[in-house]
Motif scaffolding. Structure first.
Motif, mmCIF file in Angstrom:
data_model
loop_
_atom_site.group_PDB
_atom_site.id
_atom_site.type_symbol
_atom_site.label_atom_id
_atom_site.label_comp_id
_atom_site.label_asym_id
_atom_site.label_seq_id
_atom_site.Cartn_x
_atom_site.Cartn_y
_atom_site.Cartn_z
ATOM 1 N N ASP A 1 -5.747 -4.519 -2.251
ATOM 2 C CA ASP A 1 -6.716 -5.604 -2.019
ATOM 3 C C ASP A 1 -6.745 -6.580 -3.199
ATOM 4 O OD1 ASP A 1 -7.348 -4.524 0.394
ATOM 5 O OD2 ASP A 1 -9.186 -3.516 -0.281
ATOM 6 N N ASN B 1 -5.327 1.527 -1.791
ATOM 7 C CA ASN B 1 -6.072 0.536 -0.989
ATOM 8 C C ASN B 1 -6.742 -0.503 -1.879
ATOM 9 O OD1 ASN B 1 -5.405 1.716 1.408
ATOM 10 N ND2 ASN B 1 -7.276 2.919 1.577
ATOM 11 N N GLU C 1 -4.549 7.470 -1.995
ATOM 12 C CA GLU C 1 -4.805 6.566 -0.866
ATOM 13 C C GLU C 1 -5.865 5.520 -1.239
ATOM 14 O OE1 GLU C 1 -3.575 7.041 2.433
ATOM 15 O OE2 GLU C 1 -4.697 5.329 3.227
ATOM 16 N N LYS D 1 0.833 -1.198 0.000
ATOM 17 C CA LYS D 1 0.000 0.000 0.000
ATOM 18 C C LYS D 1 0.878 1.263 0.000
ATOM 19 C CE LYS D 1 -3.687 -0.880 2.349
ATOM 20 N NZ LYS D 1 -4.553 -1.127 3.524
#
Lengths: 215, 150
Positions: A103, A99, A95, A61
């Motif tokens: 995932d 994310n 951000e 991340k």
């Protein structure tokens, strides 16, 4: 009630669609291998079809938001690999994008790895493995790592191991050392036959390498 | 009776110590450079590097693996060179290479630099490359240095 269910369901569907689309939108597949079935194609950046086996999500991340150089000489298939061509930096993402991408990437797995011990190495054992890292196996010739004084040392043709303890999963490190062909048909690193004890100690040593230990 | 107890305890202790040493020996048996005897024993008896042919495969192998340290033209200026404590060998210089036999070059590639008393920066390629390709690499190095063993 029915209306609410419809709204929630539609929202979930839209969200899933947006998630799946981000990889195409960002064109990750033009440089990275994302599917195991693309074995014949040559990619110019590291394979990601086993990203979920290899990376730690927190690091991934962070990398996607603020990319750092892992391979100063580029990826091994780059035409200018042996000459240090000018490398274009990796794209950085917001951000939310980071994310979502994390995932998705963490779901990409090709194997179930055997668990490894996370027992820390004693100071003496760490010094012994470091000696083997540099002298017995010559890893330092191609990989940057940290010496016992916390200084960055080593060659640049292989990926940097300076932050390997935050970047990689211990199980993947052990799997790679044991049988690299599972992950890469033909790398540029010599193969080693390590007995299980050495392999475990080596993995634990590599997991001690973290950038917060740089002095 | 006390003497017997001491003797028994001594035998048990000795057995444990001996077993531990053997286990320790087994556990570390593959993580040290091979001894001179092991190197000699492992090299095939019919090794004749001078008969190996340099093929396109040899050149590709050199470009894929060796150039990382030895450079694309073999001048010892690969991308890792300036980060190594001992500079990689310049394969175009005959001065040193003509003092090495083909067997010594074969050993250095197969078992690593330490096996021939040279720098540990040169890793062992014996688990990656087969003997035939290592023999042809020896001949390729001879091409680069335009030299033979004196």
């Amino acid at each position: 009630m029915k209306t609410w269910i419809t709204i929630i369901f539609s929202g979930l569907l839209l969200s899933a669609h947006a998630s799946a689309g981000i990889v195409e939108e960002k064109d990750c597949g033009s440089c990275h291998r994302l599917h195991p079935e693309d074995a014949e194609k040559v990619f110019t950046a590291p394979d990601l079809h086993y990203a979920g086996n290899k990376f730690q999500p927190k690091w991934l991340k962070q990398f996607l938001k603020n990319p750092e150089v892992i391979r100063p000489a580029g990826f091994i298939t780059n035409s200018g690999f042996s000459q240090i061509a000018n490398l274009s930096p990796h794209s950085s993402y917001t951000e939310q994008e980071a994310n979502t991408l994390t995932d998705i990437l963490m779901d990409l797995k090709i194997s179930t790895l055997s668990p490894v011990t996370s027992e820390p190495l004693s100071k003496g054992l760490r010094a012994k493995i470091k000696y083997q890292f540099e002298r017995t196996f010559g890893c330092i010739s191609c990989h940057q790592s940290l010496n016992l004084a916390g200084k960055v040392r080593g060659g640049i043709s292989g990926p940097s191991l300076v932050n390997a303890g935050n970047r990689l999963q211990a199980e993947w490190v052990a799997g790679w050392l044991n049988d690299p062909e599972v992950y890469m048909v033909k790398g540029r690193m010599p193969r080693y036959k390590m007995d299980p004890t050495t392999l475990s100690q080596f993995t634990r040593f590599i997991m001690t390498l973290k950038k917060e230990n740089i002095k | 009776m006390t003497n017997r107890k001491h003797l028994l305890a001594g035998i048990i202790l000795l057995t444990i110590l001996t077993t531990a040493c053997e286990q320790s020996k087994q556990a570390t048996s593959t993580v040290r450079p091979p001894t001179k005897e092991e190197v000699t024993k492992t090299i095939p008896q019919n090794t004749q590097p001078e008969l190996a042919q340099v093929t396109e495969g040899t050149r590709q192998t050199y470009q894929w693996y060796c150039t990382q340290c030895h450079g694309i033209k073999g001048k010892g200026d690969g991308i890792n060179a300036k980060f190594l404590t001992v500079p990689p060998r310049n394969h175009t210089k005959a001065q040193y290479l003509e003092t090495r036999t083909d067997e010594q070059l074969f050993q250095a590639i197969k078992f690593g630099g330490l096996s021939v008393g040279r720098a540990p920066c040169m890793p062992a390629w014996g688990e990656t490359l087969d003997d035939d390709i290592i023999q042809s690499l020896v001949q390729y190095i001879r091409e680069l240095c335009q030299c033979e063993a004196l």
